[in-house]
Design a protein around this motif. Structure first.
Motif, PDB file in Angstrom:
ATOM      1  N   GLU A  86       0.836  -1.187   0.000  1.00  0.00           N
ATOM      2  CA  GLU A  86       0.000   0.000   0.000  1.00  0.00           C
ATOM      3  C   GLU A  86       0.885   1.258   0.000  1.00  0.00           C
ATOM      4  O   GLU A  86       0.632   2.213  -0.733  1.00  0.00           O
ATOM      5  N   LEU A  87       1.948   1.212   0.826  1.00  0.00           N
ATOM      6  CA  LEU A  87       2.878   2.348   0.877  1.00  0.00           C
ATOM      7  C   LEU A  87       3.530   2.584  -0.487  1.00  0.00           C
ATOM      8  O   LEU A  87       3.644   3.720  -0.946  1.00  0.00           O
ATOM      9  N   ARG A 101       2.365   1.718  -3.401  1.00  0.00           N
ATOM     10  CA  ARG A 101       1.346   2.225  -4.332  1.00  0.00           C
ATOM     11  C   ARG A 101       1.186   3.736  -4.149  1.00  0.00           C
ATOM     12  O   ARG A 101       1.151   4.492  -5.121  1.00  0.00           O
ATOM     13  N   ARG A 102       1.170   4.151  -2.879  1.00  0.00           N
ATOM     14  CA  ARG A 102       1.017   5.587  -2.597  1.00  0.00           C
ATOM     15  C   ARG A 102       2.253   6.371  -3.041  1.00  0.00           C
ATOM     16  O   ARG A 102       2.143   7.493  -3.538  1.00  0.00           O
ATOM     17  N   CYS A 103       3.428   5.785  -2.862  1.00  0.00           N
ATOM     18  CA  CYS A 103       4.675   6.450  -3.308  1.00  0.00           C
ATOM     19  C   CYS A 103       4.635   6.695  -4.805  1.00  0.00           C
ATOM     20  O   CYS A 103       5.061   7.741  -5.289  1.00  0.00           O
ATOM     21  N   ARG A 104       4.135   5.709  -5.543  1.00  0.00           N
ATOM     22  CA  ARG A 104       4.061   5.842  -7.002  1.00  0.00           C
ATOM     23  C   ARG A 104       3.149   6.989  -7.412  1.00  0.00           C
ATOM     24  O   ARG A 104       3.287   7.555  -8.484  1.00  0.00           O
ATOM     25  N   GLU A 105       2.179   7.273  -6.540  1.00  0.00           N
ATOM     26  CA  GLU A 105       1.264   8.386  -6.832  1.00  0.00           C
ATOM     27  C   GLU A 105       1.834   9.710  -6.339  1.00  0.00           C
ATOM     28  O   GLU A 105       1.162  10.734  -6.363  1.00  0.00           O
ATOM     29  N   ASP A 122       3.026  10.329  -3.134  1.00  0.00           N
ATOM     30  CA  ASP A 122       2.736  10.598  -1.722  1.00  0.00           C
ATOM     31  C   ASP A 122       4.039  10.555  -0.911  1.00  0.00           C
ATOM     32  O   ASP A 122       4.577   9.477  -0.630  1.00  0.00           O
ATOM     33  N   ALA A 151       4.033   8.757   2.563  1.00  0.00           N
ATOM     34  CA  ALA A 151       4.171   7.294   2.473  1.00  0.00           C
ATOM     35  C   ALA A 151       5.634   6.926   2.286  1.00  0.00           C
ATOM     36  O   ALA A 151       6.125   5.953   2.869  1.00  0.00           O
ATOM     37  N   TYR A 152       6.330   7.724   1.487  1.00  0.00           N
ATOM     38  CA  TYR A 152       7.741   7.421   1.254  1.00  0.00           C
ATOM     39  C   TYR A 152       8.559   7.629   2.524  1.00  0.00           C
ATOM     40  O   TYR A 152       9.506   6.888   2.787  1.00  0.00           O
TER      41      TYR A 152
END
Lengths: 162, 205
Positions: B20-21, B23-27, B29, B32-33
């Motif tokens: 999930e983290l 996925r959020r980094c790719r967006e 976020d 999250a990173y």
């Protein structure tokens, strides 16, 4: 070294690294109980691991990690602000291998096709010219004639020692 | 053989959380990173430190590695383990640095005048440590680093991932993209060489 010890040594790395299970593990455990030489070697192997871990762990304990995110975060923000190179790479990355050779081949073809046109215009061989120089008062000049095109070029420079 | 876990294995729940983290980094976020960086920074440091042998350089390399990871997180395949991919990047960043520094040191050494005095190394003494212990620690650290420096890069990374980070053979194989047999062979030779070089620090007192 006894032949049994030789067999055991082949699997000793895996045993010490806890990669062996079941019968294989029990066989080595049994051997080590009765063999001081092999159990000493196993102890040295474990000692090496302990030494490397302890040394890296001690360095880790001396370091303050609080600043890591601040520095990484700043650089990550710059990446995000700078037009998302990651996004560009996402599209170009898989294509890069294909388009670099294609562009190289195209460049060579263009050069080969265009070379006759270029040589027609500028001449394919260096031309023979005769260069002469003249010095007159505070000016120096030189001229040369291109015999093929029957053109004369004249260059005049003002002398520095006037 | 069994797949032994690394010291801090990611649990099933943790794995979901990590996916999930990522996925959020790719967006994009950053929060999250940050969680990922703070979760993995010590691991990255230990590996980098063991390769370069210097705390400051290791800390800089940790930052470089995390920036690189962020820049290429879209390349990470979600079905593989993040930490083996992460270790691969950290190891490569540190080995590249070491190679560059070695080259630079050779150039500098060649350009040095023979009459130049050698710079004395500093020894940091802890409050609860006596100078003799500090000297012994310093000498031991130097011996470890020299022994590791002598290993080929592939043996170096295998032994560090195994002994310092506790990765299983399977995990090392994934991180270094070789077979388990190759990992076993690299570990065997690396361990033998290190034991020879560090003999005096391994003998029971």
């Amino acid at each position: 070294m006894r032949s049994e010890c030789r067999d055991i040594r082949e699997s000793l790395d895996a045993f010490v690294h806890e990669e062996l299970v079941g019968k294989g593990r029990r066989r080595i455990e049994g051997h080590l109980e009765g063999c001081e030489v092999c159990s000493g070697e196993a102890a040295r192997m474990r000692g090496l691991g302990g030494l490397l871990r302890e040394s890296a762990g001690a360095a880790e304990a001396r370091v303050d990690f609080a600043e890591v995110w601040h520095k990484v975060g700043r650089r990550v923000e710059l990446i995000s602000e700078g037009g998302e190179p990651g996004l560009l790479e996402r599209f170009l990355g898989p294509l890069r291998r294909a388009w670099i050779p294609a562009v190289s081949v195209a460049a060579v073809l263009i050069l080969l096709l265009a070379s006759p046109l270029m040589f027609d215009r500028f001449g394919s061989e260096p031309q023979r010219v005769e260069i002469r120089s003249i010095v007159y008062q505070n000016a120096e000049g030189m001229y040369f004639t291109d015999e093929d095109t029957n053109t004369t070029f004249v260059l005049i420079f003002e002398s520095e020692s006037s | 053989m069994k797949g032994r876990s690394s010291k801090e294995r990611v649990t099933e729940g943790g794995l979901q959380d990590e996916r999930e983290l990522i996925r959020r980094c790719r967006e994009g976020d950053h929060a999250a990173y940050r969680v990922l960086v703070e979760r993995y920074q010590q691991k990255a440091f230990r590996v980098a430190y063991r390769i370069v042998g210097n705390e400051e350089d290791a800390l800089d390399l940790v930052q470089d590695a995390f920036v690189k990871i962020y820049g290429s997180i879209h390349k990470f395949k979600s079905q593989s383990s993040f930490y083996t991919w992460f270790y691969r990047i950290v190891v490569n960043v540190a080995l590249d640095f070491r190679r560059r520094k070695k080259h630079l040191a050779t150039v500098e050494y060649n350009e040095q005048l023979p009459s130049m005095p050698a710079i004395q190394d500093e020894i940091t003494i802890g409050l609860d440590e006596n100078p003799q212990e500090a000297l012994y620690r310093k000498q031991r650290e130097q011996a470890i680093q020299e022994a590791i420096d002598k290993l080929p890069d592939e043996q170096k990374s295998a032994i560090i991932l195994r002994e310092v980070e506790g990765l299983s053979y399977k995990e090392i194989a994934r991180a270094t993209e070789v077979s388990i047999g190759t990992v076993m062979s690299r570990l065997h030779y690396a361990r033998k060489k290190l034991q020879e070089e560090l003999q005096e620090y391994l003998e029971p007192l």
